[in-house]
Scaffold this active site. Structure first.
Site, mmCIF file in Angstrom:
data_model
loop_
_atom_site.group_PDB
_atom_site.id
_atom_site.type_symbol
_atom_site.label_atom_id
_atom_site.label_comp_id
_atom_site.label_asym_id
_atom_site.label_seq_id
_atom_site.Cartn_x
_atom_site.Cartn_y
_atom_site.Cartn_z
ATOM 1 N N ASP A 119 0.865 -1.176 0.000
ATOM 2 C CA ASP A 119 0.000 0.000 0.000
ATOM 3 C C ASP A 119 0.900 1.223 0.000
ATOM 4 O OD1 ASP A 119 -2.074 -1.712 0.140
ATOM 5 O OD2 ASP A 119 -2.802 -1.099 2.118
ATOM 6 N N ASP A 169 -13.859 -6.063 -5.028
ATOM 7 C CA ASP A 169 -13.985 -6.250 -3.583
ATOM 8 C C ASP A 169 -15.349 -6.886 -3.343
ATOM 9 O OD1 ASP A 169 -11.554 -5.030 -3.250
ATOM 10 O OD2 ASP A 169 -12.363 -3.100 -2.613
#
Lengths: 210, 301
Positions: B11, B130
Site C-alpha cells: 500500500d 472487492d
C-alpha cells in the site's frame, strides 16, 4: 553504436530500454527507418494486438526496412508481439500480412491442438519453464526448465521445425522462442523475467560483438 | 507447467509505504522502491502497488515510484488505486507498469475496461473486485443520516437520477432480473468495502472479462485483515466462472492459507501483504512450502 529499439507506438518499450541500461548496453528508441538502418542490431518489442502492431509498423514506415534489415543478416531480436510479427499471419488479425521474416503463423491458444480450451485460462499469464530445442547462444548458461514470464493469448507455429529454439508447456507444447540466422525472438518477456531474462538479454548483447 | 504466482502487495500513500514493512537491513523501509527491490530479490513472481493517495495534487507520486521500480526490478508490476481514465492507464504503463488494476472506476463506468483493453491489450487490464457475502443488512449502504442521500450515490459520485440510470444499465448488462441479484451470494463493494453496489460479484466478473479484463484481482472483504485465510468458496466460484486468471486476495495469515487458495480456491495467484511485510515469511519460504505440497511454483533462481 546503440542497439535500436523499434518504437512503433505500442507500449512496454521503457522496460526493454531499462533492462539494456541495467546490463550496461547502449540502446535507444528509434522512430524512423533511417535510424533503424544506422543501428548495428535491433529489437522489436511489443505488447498489444497483431493488427495494431502491423498498422503501427506500416504507418511509421518500418515494415519494408525491417524485412531488409533481417535479410541483410544484421541481428534482430523480437519480444512477445515482436516475435509474432516476424511470422506470415495471425489468427488475431485474419487478412493482415505479417513481416514474413520467419515462415509460419500465429495461433490462438484455444485451438484444437489444445483440446477446446480444456480448462486452460487465456491469456497464458505467468511463469513457465523452457525446454531448449537447440544450444542457441541466447540460452547459454541457463538450466533446462528455467522459468520465464509469459503474457499472451496467441502463440507462434513456425513452418520450419529447425526455427524452433525453445518450447514451453501450456496444455501442450508450444514454441517459446524461434529464430533463424541472426533473427531470434522470444514469446516471453526477458525484460520481465528477472535473472533468467536478464541473462538471455546479456547473451544476446554478447553475441553482437562475437 | 504454468506456475502459480505469489504476489506481495504494497500500500503506497503519497509515494511512501503505508504501515511499516519490517525487513532487516533496509535503508528506508518507507520507500516502496526499496521494498519492491527486496521482494524482487527474494523471487516474488510479480509486484503489486496499491496507491491509496487521497489528495489529487499528490497523484503523480505513484508515477515516480513506478518509474524508479521499473529501472531496478525486472519482474511484472501491477498498479492499482485511483485509476479513472484511459489517460491514467497510459501514464502508468508509460512509467513502466505492466498492468493496471481498476476497481470502482470500472463499477461506475464498465466501458473503461473495454477502452483500456482496446488501447493497450486485455493483458494489462486487471479488474479488481472487492466482494462481500450479501446480507440484507448491508444492502446499498443505506442513506446518509445528514442529508438523506443514498450512500451509494456518494460513493459513485452520482446524483440519484444518475444512479438510478446506472442501476438500470447495469441490470441490463449483467443480464439478470435485478442488479441486486436475487440469490446472489456475494456483492461487489466499493469504498474500502463499506458500500454495497448491489452488483452480483460473479456476474460482474464475467461482464468485466467480456469487456476486456485479462485478469481478476479478487479481494474478500469478509476475510481481508482477519489473517484467517482467503474466502475459498468465493475464490473458487469466481475462478470457475471466468476463463482468465484469478488472483486471490484478503485474509492470508499462514502459508497454509496460500496453498488453500491455489488448490481448493482454484486461484492462479495469491496476493498477500502482512504475511511477508512483517518478516513472518519470506517469498522463498512460501515457495518451498507450496512446492512441498505439490503445487507448481517458480523456484527462486
Amino acid at each position: 553504436m546503440a542497439i535500436a529499439i523499434v518504437d512503433y507506438g505500442l507500449g512496454n518499450l521503457r522496460s526493454v530500454e531499462k533492462a539494456f541500461a541495467h546490463l550496461g548496453a547502449e540502446a535507444k528508441l528509434v522512430t524512423s527507418a533511417a535510424e533503424l538502418d544506422a543501428a548495428p542490431a535491433a529489437v522489436l518489442p511489443g505488447v498489444g494486438a497483431f493488427g495494431d502492431g502491423m498498422a503501427g509498423l506500416d504507418q511509421r514506415g518500418f515494415s519494408g526496412p525491417l524485412r531488409a534489415y533481417a535479410a541483410s543478416g544484421r541481428p534482430l531480436l523480437g519480444i512477445c508481439l515482436g516475435l509474432q510479427l516476424f511470422f506470415e499471419r495471425s489468427d488475431e488479425a485474419p487478412g493482415v500480412a505479417g513481416l514474413g521474416i520467419l515462415p509460419g503463423e500465429v495461433k490462438l491458444f484455444k485451438g484444437a491442438a489444445f483440446g477446446a480450451r480444456g480448462g486452460l485460462k487465456v491469456p497464458h499469464m505467468g511463469w513457465n519453464g523452457l525446454t531448449f530445442a537447440s544450444s542457441h547462444p541466447l540460452f547459454e548458461g541457463l538450466e533446462e526448465g528455467s522459468s520465464v514470464y509469459f503474457v499472451h493469448s496467441f502463440y507462434v507455429a513456425p513452418g520450419a521445425q529447425d526455427t524452433v529454439l525453445a518450447t514451453s508447456d501450456y496444455g501442450g507444447r508450444f514454441c517459446a522462442a524461434a529464430g533463424k540466422g541472426a533473427v531470434a525472438g522470444c514469446q516471453f518477456h526477458p525484460e520481465k523475467s528477472q535473472r533468467v531474462g536478464l541473462r538471455i538479454l546479456e547473451n544476446w548483447v554478447k553475441s553482437l560483438s562475437a | 507447467m504454468l506456475a502459480k504466482r505469489i504476489i506481495p502487495c504494497l500500500d503506497v500513500k503519497e509515494g511512501r509505504v503505508v504501515k511499516g514493512v519490517n525487513f532487516e537491513g533496509l535503508r528506508d523501509a518507507g520507500d516502496p522502491v526499496e521494498v519492491a527491490r527486496r521482494y524482487d530479490e527474494q523471487g516474488a513472481d510479480e509486484l503489486c502497488f496499491l496507491d491509496i493517495t487521497a489528495s489529487h495534487e499528490s497523484r503523480d507520486t505513484i508515477l515516480d515510484v513506478v518509474e524508479r521500480t521499473a529501472a531496478q526490478c525486472f519482474c511484472p508490476v501491477t498498479v492499482g488505486g485511483g485509476i479513472r481514465t484511459v489517460d491514467d492507464i497510459r501514464r502508468l504503463l508509460r512509467a513502466g507498469a505492466d498492468k493496471v488494476s481498476i476497481n470502482s472506476a470500472a463499477v461506475k463506468n464498465p466501458d473503461l475496461l473495454a477502452e483500456g483493453a482496446q488501447a493497450f491489450g486485455a493483458q494489462c487490464m486487471v479488474l479488481a473486485i472487492d466482494a462481500k457475502r450479501f446480507t440484507p443488512y448491508n444492502a446499498l449502504g443505506g442513506v446518509d443520516s445528514e442529508d438523506g442521500v443514498p450512500k451509494l450515490c456518494k460513493a459513485l459520485g452520482m446524483g440519484i437520477r444518475e444512479m438510478l440510470d446506472w442501476q438500470q444499465a447495469m441490470k441490463k448488462r449483467l443480464g439478470g432480473s435485478s442488479p441486486m441479484g436475487k440469490g446472489s451470494r456475494w456483492h461487489v463493494f466499493i469504498h474500502g468495502g463499506r458500500i454495497d453496489t448491489g452488483l452480483d460479484a460473479i456476474k460482474w466478473a464475467q461482464l468485466g472479462v467480456q469487456l476486456g479484463a485479462g485478469e481478476i484481482l479478487l479481494t474478500s472483504m469478509d476475510a481481508d485483515g482477519t489473517k484467517k485465510g482467503y474466502d475459498l468458496e468465493l475464490t473458487r466460484a469466481i475462478a470457475e466462472a471466468v476463463d482468465v486468471p484469478v488472483i486471490a486476495s484478503g485474509g492470508a495469515g499462514t502459508l497454509d492459507h496460500l496453498a488453500a487458495a491455489l488448490t481448493e480456491g482454484k486461484a492462479d495467484a495469491a496476493l498477500a501483504a502482512s504475511i511477508f511485510h512483517y518478516g513472518q515469511h519470506t517469498i522463498a519460504e512460501a515457495k518451498a512450502f507450496l512446492k512441498a505440497k505439490g503445487i507448481p511454483v517458480r523456484e527462486v533462481p
